[in-house]
Design an enzyme around this catalytic site. Structure first.
Site, mmCIF file in Angstrom:
data_model
loop_
_atom_site.group_PDB
_atom_site.id
_atom_site.type_symbol
_atom_site.label_atom_id
_atom_site.label_comp_id
_atom_site.label_asym_id
_atom_site.label_seq_id
_atom_site.Cartn_x
_atom_site.Cartn_y
_atom_site.Cartn_z
ATOM 1 N N HIS A 4 -22.619 58.763 12.546
ATOM 2 C CA HIS A 4 -23.672 58.077 11.785
ATOM 3 C C HIS A 4 -24.808 57.537 12.638
ATOM 4 O O HIS A 4 -25.669 56.803 12.157
ATOM 5 C CB HIS A 4 -23.052 56.944 10.953
ATOM 6 N N ARG A 24 -35.336 44.518 8.164
ATOM 7 C CA ARG A 24 -35.199 43.294 8.957
ATOM 8 C C ARG A 24 -34.934 43.650 10.428
ATOM 9 O O ARG A 24 -35.402 42.966 11.333
ATOM 10 C CB ARG A 24 -34.072 42.425 8.404
ATOM 11 N N ARG A 43 -29.824 58.424 8.187
ATOM 12 C CA ARG A 43 -29.876 57.724 6.900
ATOM 13 C C ARG A 43 -30.946 56.629 6.832
ATOM 14 O O ARG A 43 -30.820 55.669 6.060
ATOM 15 C CB ARG A 43 -28.522 57.055 6.583
ATOM 16 N N GLY A 90 -27.303 37.519 9.601
ATOM 17 C CA GLY A 90 -27.475 37.832 8.188
ATOM 18 C C GLY A 90 -27.790 36.608 7.344
ATOM 19 O O GLY A 90 -28.257 35.586 7.848
ATOM 20 N N MET A 185 -20.690 39.335 3.362
ATOM 21 C CA MET A 185 -19.897 40.518 3.048
ATOM 22 C C MET A 185 -19.529 41.378 4.267
ATOM 23 O O MET A 185 -19.106 42.519 4.091
ATOM 24 C CB MET A 185 -20.643 41.380 2.009
ATOM 25 N N GLU A 186 -19.684 40.885 5.467
ATOM 26 C CA GLU A 186 -19.517 41.773 6.634
ATOM 27 C C GLU A 186 -18.677 41.241 7.797
ATOM 28 O O GLU A 186 -18.076 42.038 8.533
ATOM 29 C CB GLU A 186 -20.911 42.162 7.194
ATOM 30 N N SER A 208 -29.084 31.650 2.118
ATOM 31 C CA SER A 208 -30.183 32.161 1.283
ATOM 32 C C SER A 208 -30.092 31.651 -0.157
ATOM 33 O O SER A 208 -31.071 31.689 -0.896
ATOM 34 C CB SER A 208 -30.170 33.693 1.272
ATOM 35 N N ASP A 209 -28.901 31.194 -0.554
ATOM 36 C CA ASP A 209 -28.699 30.644 -1.895
ATOM 37 C C ASP A 209 -27.467 29.752 -1.826
ATOM 38 O O ASP A 209 -26.677 29.878 -0.889
ATOM 39 C CB ASP A 209 -28.502 31.767 -2.930
HETATM 40 N N1 HPA Z 1 -22.372 36.819 -1.892
HETATM 41 C C1 HPA Z 1 -22.228 37.651 -0.886
HETATM 42 N N2 HPA Z 1 -23.087 37.756 0.100
HETATM 43 C C2 HPA Z 1 -24.158 36.973 0.079
HETATM 44 C C3 HPA Z 1 -24.371 36.073 -0.934
HETATM 45 C C4 HPA Z 1 -23.429 35.996 -1.971
HETATM 46 O O1 HPA Z 1 -23.553 35.209 -2.901
HETATM 47 N N3 HPA Z 1 -25.545 35.439 -0.686
HETATM 48 C C5 HPA Z 1 -26.018 35.951 0.467
HETATM 49 N N4 HPA Z 1 -25.185 36.875 0.939
#
Ligand code: HPA
Length: 241
Positions: A4, A24, A43, A90, A185-186, A208-209
């Site tokens: 890859h 990014r 890719r 991230g 997620m990583e 980010s949230d």
């Molecule tokens: N879930 C998974 N990954 C993320 C999230 C989330 O709410 N926000 C930023 N990365």
């Protein structure tokens, strides 16, 4: 060339910064490095190698989203390109009450709802941890910066869109109860690859949230908010380059 990644041996530096998003990665390489060369393009996942202000050779390679994707890219970099350290840079969703959008989380461990090491038949649950020296360096650099940060366990989830809305208690509240600072997620898989292959890894994230605080960052704010974290990551990368 690996399956890859179409770089040549030696094209990647020993230390790689790894955001999820290919755009990014381009922004990080163009903003924080000089004499930048694109070294891989399979890719559209373009990887870059350049030099930091301090003259250290550093690469940037995107991971894509999720554990299978970072599992592939980090494995090829570690196993086939001689990479010694990957720093994931991230974003994460925040759980902890003391965290706010734009704060930084450094993952001193990662939990998962996805058993990446199932092949090993461990009869237990593997705790995925970063390299301690890299973690300590990152914490020291974060302290020196003015950024607000927290260090602890994160959930690396395998599912972004949870379909079951009938649960009495939402999934994230249960992870919050056991002290997870937030979710992404990583990192779990990145840490597993590094530990199994005898390499080093660390994950750090901008919030980010937040699951109990409604503000969501715009993509522009998100990019700017990342700067503080990238500066810390580059300082860490320079120490291990
Ligand atoms: N879930 C998974 N990954 C993320 C999230 C989330 O709410 N926000 C930023 N990365």
């Amino acid at each position: 060339m690996s399956i890859h990644i179409n770089a040549k041996k030696g094209d990647f530096a020993k230390v790689v910064l790894m955001p999820g998003d290919p755009l990014r990665a381009k922004w990080i390489a163009e903003t924080f490095l000089t004499k930048v060369k694109a070294v891989s393009s399979v890719r559209g996942m373009v990887g870059y190698t350049g030099y930091s202000k301090g003259g250290k050779r550093i690469s940037v390679m995107p991971s894509g989203m999720g554990q299978p994707s970072i599992g592939i890219y980090s494995h090829e970099l570690f196993a086939e390109y001689g990479v010694e350290l990957i720093i994931r840079v991230g974003t994460c969703g925040g759980f902890h009450k003391d965290l706010n959008v734009k704060d930084i989380v450094i993952a001193s461990s990662a939990s998962s709802d996805f058993d990446y090491l199932a092949d090993f038949n461990l009869h237990g649950i593997y705790s995925a941890t970063p390299d301690y020296e890299v973690l300590e360096t990152a914490v020291n650099e974060a302290r020196k910066s003015k950024a607000k940060f927290k260090v602890g366990n994160v959930l690396s989830e395998g599912i972004f869109y949870h379909l079951n809305k009938d649960e009495k208690e939402p999934w994230w509240k249960r992870w919050m109860k056991v002290g997870a600072l937030g979710c992404e997620m990583e990192s779990y898989v990145l840490y597993c690859n590094a530990n199994v292959l005898g390499k080093k890894a660390l994950g750090m994230f901008t919030v980010s949230d937040h699951f109990t605080k409604p503000k969501i960052m715009s993509s522009e704010e998100r990019q700017k908010g990342l700067s503080d974290m990238i500066k810390i990551a580059i300082k860490v990368a320079e120490k291990f380059a």
